[in-house]
Write a protein that holds these residues in place. Structure first.
Motif, short mmCIF file in Angstrom:
data_model
loop_
_atom_site.label_atom_id
_atom_site.label_comp_id
_atom_site.label_asym_id
_atom_site.label_seq_id
_atom_site.Cartn_x
_atom_site.Cartn_y
_atom_site.Cartn_z
N ALA A 43 -46.20 -9.42 28.03
CA ALA A 43 -45.50 -9.82 26.86
C ALA A 43 -46.65 -10.50 26.00
CB ALA A 43 -44.12 -10.80 27.08
N GLY A 47 -50.74 -9.39 20.53
CA GLY A 47 -49.43 -9.37 19.59
C GLY A 47 -49.20 -11.14 19.35
N TYR A 129 -54.10 0.07 21.15
CA TYR A 129 -54.26 -1.35 21.70
C TYR A 129 -55.48 -1.36 22.20
CZ TYR A 129 -51.98 -5.41 23.52
OH TYR A 129 -51.65 -6.66 23.98
N PHE A 250 -42.37 -5.82 19.71
CA PHE A 250 -43.83 -5.48 20.09
C PHE A 250 -44.24 -6.81 20.99
CE2 PHE A 250 -48.45 -5.83 19.48
CZ PHE A 250 -48.94 -4.51 19.70
N SER A 253 -42.76 -6.85 24.54
CA SER A 253 -43.23 -5.64 25.18
C SER A 253 -41.86 -4.53 25.27
CB SER A 253 -43.62 -5.63 26.62
OG SER A 253 -44.81 -6.54 26.48
#
Ligand code: PFF
Length: 469
Positions: A43, A47, A129, A250, A253
């Protein structure tokens, strides 16, 4: 008997799904903490540290943070529970986990599409990413070399431009990130994933705290705090709600296959409710703390919070270049960013690897190498978006931006909607109750996932495409 018929047998036999033991040979996390670290590692990533501060800056600060927190609490956390629950009960990689649960619920096996979308989304996400993660790793060396010290805004902008403008150099850094990610994934759940997150997550948290401590000494902490927490709704733009929703997906996750796959390695005895709340809270805290570390530095140096994606690659280095000990603060910052990115990247690669080992009986080595090769090829599109393909645009977006927009803006929320319907309406109450356990937590979760999540996602979508005005 081939793998497919094995799977078909276990799917038809719902007792197999119910049983507390893992599918034969399936790895499991050694402890609850290992799972929490891995899932939080997934997570917490670019982001939180790269995207959250810059979209908060672009959307005016406090009011956007409130919207985001609302999306996390009412939509994100219930869906995180749904996704991990599907993985744990399905005990396979996402497509087969969905297939097993569809069979248990007596509905069409087409529901496995949701699992497929997860695996494919993870694949697409990782391809861009790793490009940004590559910039982060490159910046550890830029910062360490003292290149930012005393440099002007134009010079630092020029360095960033030169990095992303050079397809060879960016490809090299991206390849390094992918190679490290693959090496960890190939080693497996216990020897690879668990060990990596066990080192990187505590390191990341420590560095983050050091940086906030530093931000407190800049004299602008209160201003950063106010920017993030005093809402001014007039600053929101038309698309702010969709951006907040997409970012909640996002950041947690969701719908990228990773959480479902990680859930499939989770032993039955672990309580889902508490575990999911811990992951959601940690992810949110890290985003907020990252904002509190970054905005005071931005304000103290008279920089622009709405600088966009370059915020931490241009604006922050400028600040690092001007402050005492800035060279080392910069190195620490980019080490932290790289750790965060790597622990997320492994969760993006794991779903496809887990699927290939299950479906084809491949070794993790073979599955890891094959998947990485595919991701590497696709990543060239994102690398080229900033140089040789910079002029090629679809609706004004380059390849990189199209992938980001398609995944966060559309695919992830839609597949979240499907997961909410599946766990809230298709799976039996007995089945979800068996996973979540008794108590008020279960009732609130079920209410949220049946009503609030679907209605919330649909309303935000209809609003975005203009139906609700
Ligand atoms: N949550 C990660 C971040 O905030 O950077 C990104 C991510 C990882 C999205 C894994 C989706 C996923 F499946």
């Amino acid at each position: 008997m081939n793998n497919n018929s094995l799977l078909a047998d276990s799917v038809v036999d719902s007792a197999a799904v119910e049983s507390a033991s893992p599918a034969v040979g399936r790895s499991q996390w050694s402890t609850r903490l290992a799972f929490i670290l891995a899932a939080t590692g997934s997570a917490v990533g670019l982001g939180n540290i790269w995207k959250f501060p810059y979209i908060t800056g672009e959307n005016g600060g406090g009011a956007f943070v409130l919207l985001y927190l609302g999306c996390i609490a009412l939509i994100g956390i219930p869906l995180l529970m749904a996704e991990i629950l599907i993985g744990r009960r399905g005990k396979h990689s996402p497509p087969y986990a969905m297939k097993a649960l569809a069979a248990e619920a007596g509905v069409s096996s087409r529901w496995q599409l949701v699992g497929w979308v997860g695996v494919i989304t993870g694949f697409m996400l990782l391809s861009f990413y790793l490009v940004v993660a590559g910039w982060a790793v490159a910046y550890i060396f830029n910062a360490g070399s003292g290149a930012f010290t005393g440099a002007s805004g134009d010079e630092i902008g020029g360095m960033f431009g030169a990095l992303i403008g050079d397809p060879w150099v960016t490809t090299l850094w991206g390849t390094l990130v992918l190679a490290i990610t693959a090496a960890i994934v190939i080693k497996g759940v216990k020897r690879g994933l668990e060990r990596a997150v066990g080192i990187m997550m505590p390191g990341l948290l420590l560095i983050l705290l050091l940086l906030v401590g530093y931000a407190m000494t800049t004299g602008q902490f209160a201003r950063g705090f106010e920017f993030m927490f005093s809402p001014d709704f007039s600053k929101l733009t038309g698309t702010s709600v969709l951006v907040a929703l997409g970012h909640a997906f996002f950041s947690l996750s969701l719908a990228g296959g990773g959480m479902m796959t990680y859930g499939s390695y989770l032993p039955k005895r672990v309580s889902l409710g508490k575990t999911v709340m811990t992951i959601g809270l940690l992810d949110t805290l890290v985003a907020l703390i990252a904002g509190l570390a970054i905005f005071p530095i931005v304000f103290a140096n008279g920089l622009e919070p709405g600088a966009g994606p370059g915020l931490i690659f241009v604006t922050l280095p400028l600040a690092f270049g001007q402050m005492p000990l800035g060279q080392w603060v910069g190195v620490l910052f980019f080490v932290m960013l790289s750790f965060a990115a790597l622990t997320s990247a492994i969760s993006l690669l794991e779903p496809a690897v887990s699927w290939l080992t299950e479906k084809r009986g491949f070794s993790r080595l073979k599955a890891g190498v094959l998947t990485s090769a595919g991701i590497w090829l696709l990543s060239l599109g994102s690398v080229f978006s900033f140089n040789i393909w910079a002029e090629h645009k679809l609706f004004g977006k380059n390849f990189f931006e199209v992938l980001d927009y398609l995944t966060s803006g559309w695919i992830m929320p839609l597949s979240g909607l499907a997961m909410a319907i599946f766990t809230g309406w298709i799976m039996s109450r007995a089945a979800t109750h068996d996973e979540v356990g008794d108590g008020p937590g279960y009732r609130s979760w079920r209410f949220l996932v049946r009503y609030i999540v679907p209605v919330g996602i649909l309303a935000i979508f209809l609003n975005a495409i203009g139906v609700l005005g």
